[in-house]
Design a protein around this motif. Structure first.
Motif, short mmCIF file in Angstrom:
data_model
loop_
_atom_site.label_atom_id
_atom_site.label_comp_id
_atom_site.label_asym_id
_atom_site.label_seq_id
_atom_site.Cartn_x
_atom_site.Cartn_y
_atom_site.Cartn_z
N GLU A 1 0.41 4.22 -1.06
CA GLU A 1 -0.26 5.47 -0.72
C GLU A 1 -0.33 5.68 0.80
OE1 GLU A 1 -1.76 3.18 -2.87
OE2 GLU A 1 -1.02 4.22 -4.65
N PRO B 1 3.90 6.63 1.89
CA PRO B 1 4.63 7.21 0.76
C PRO B 1 6.11 7.45 1.02
CG PRO B 1 3.20 8.85 1.76
CD PRO B 1 2.86 7.53 2.40
N TYR C 1 7.88 4.05 0.91
CA TYR C 1 7.86 3.58 -0.48
C TYR C 1 8.89 4.32 -1.33
CZ TYR C 1 6.04 2.31 -5.06
OH TYR C 1 5.91 1.85 -6.34
N ASP D 1 0.83 -1.20 0.00
CA ASP D 1 0.00 0.00 0.00
C ASP D 1 0.87 1.26 0.00
OD1 ASP D 1 -2.06 1.81 0.19
OD2 ASP D 1 -2.75 1.14 2.17
#
Length: 129
Positions: free
Chosen positions: A50, A53, A56, A48
């Motif tokens: 989002e 962030p 990621y 996930d």
């Protein structure tokens, strides 16, 4: 991003053998918690992006993982062995560090699964050195 991200820069995540210190300080109860503290955020950010962030984006700058220790400093030759009969990470609640091979095996296993997920999502896999 604290100025750590640059197009010409890649990071290696070093994982030192500090389980016994975290265990002694009461920060973790077993080796599985040690592994989870490292890998759960990476899996969550891959599943996930989002919701995570910053993690990621940072993962895109990471080239791989490395363990930090000197296997030859194990106190006994038996500490350098690894057997499937040893405790699983969730049952390794001993105060002592697992062997270097034990660390390496479970770190590799987590990276392998993470890489399979990353490749499935079209992301670059990580190295393990």
């Amino acid at each position: 991003n604290h100025g750590l991200i640059h197009e010409n820069n890649r990071w290696m995540i070093q994982i030192p053998r500090l389980y016994s210190i975290y265990k002694k300080n009461g920060e973790i109860q077993n080796f599985q918690q040690f592994l989870s503290n490292i890998f759960e955020p990476l899996f969550e950010a891959t599943f996930d992006p989002e919701a995570h962030p910053e993690v990621y984006k940072f993962m895109d700058q990471v080239s791989g993982f490395d363990t930090v220790d000197d296997e030859s400093k194990s106190p006994m030759p038996n500490d350098r062995n690894f057997s499937s009969r040893q405790l699983t990470p969730d049952r390794w609640d001993l105060a002592d560090n697992p062997s270097y091979k034990y660390y390496s095996y479970y770190i590799y296993a987590n990276i392998r699964v993470l890489n399979m997920l990353r490749e499935h999502r079209g992301l670059r896999p990580f190295d393990f050195r």
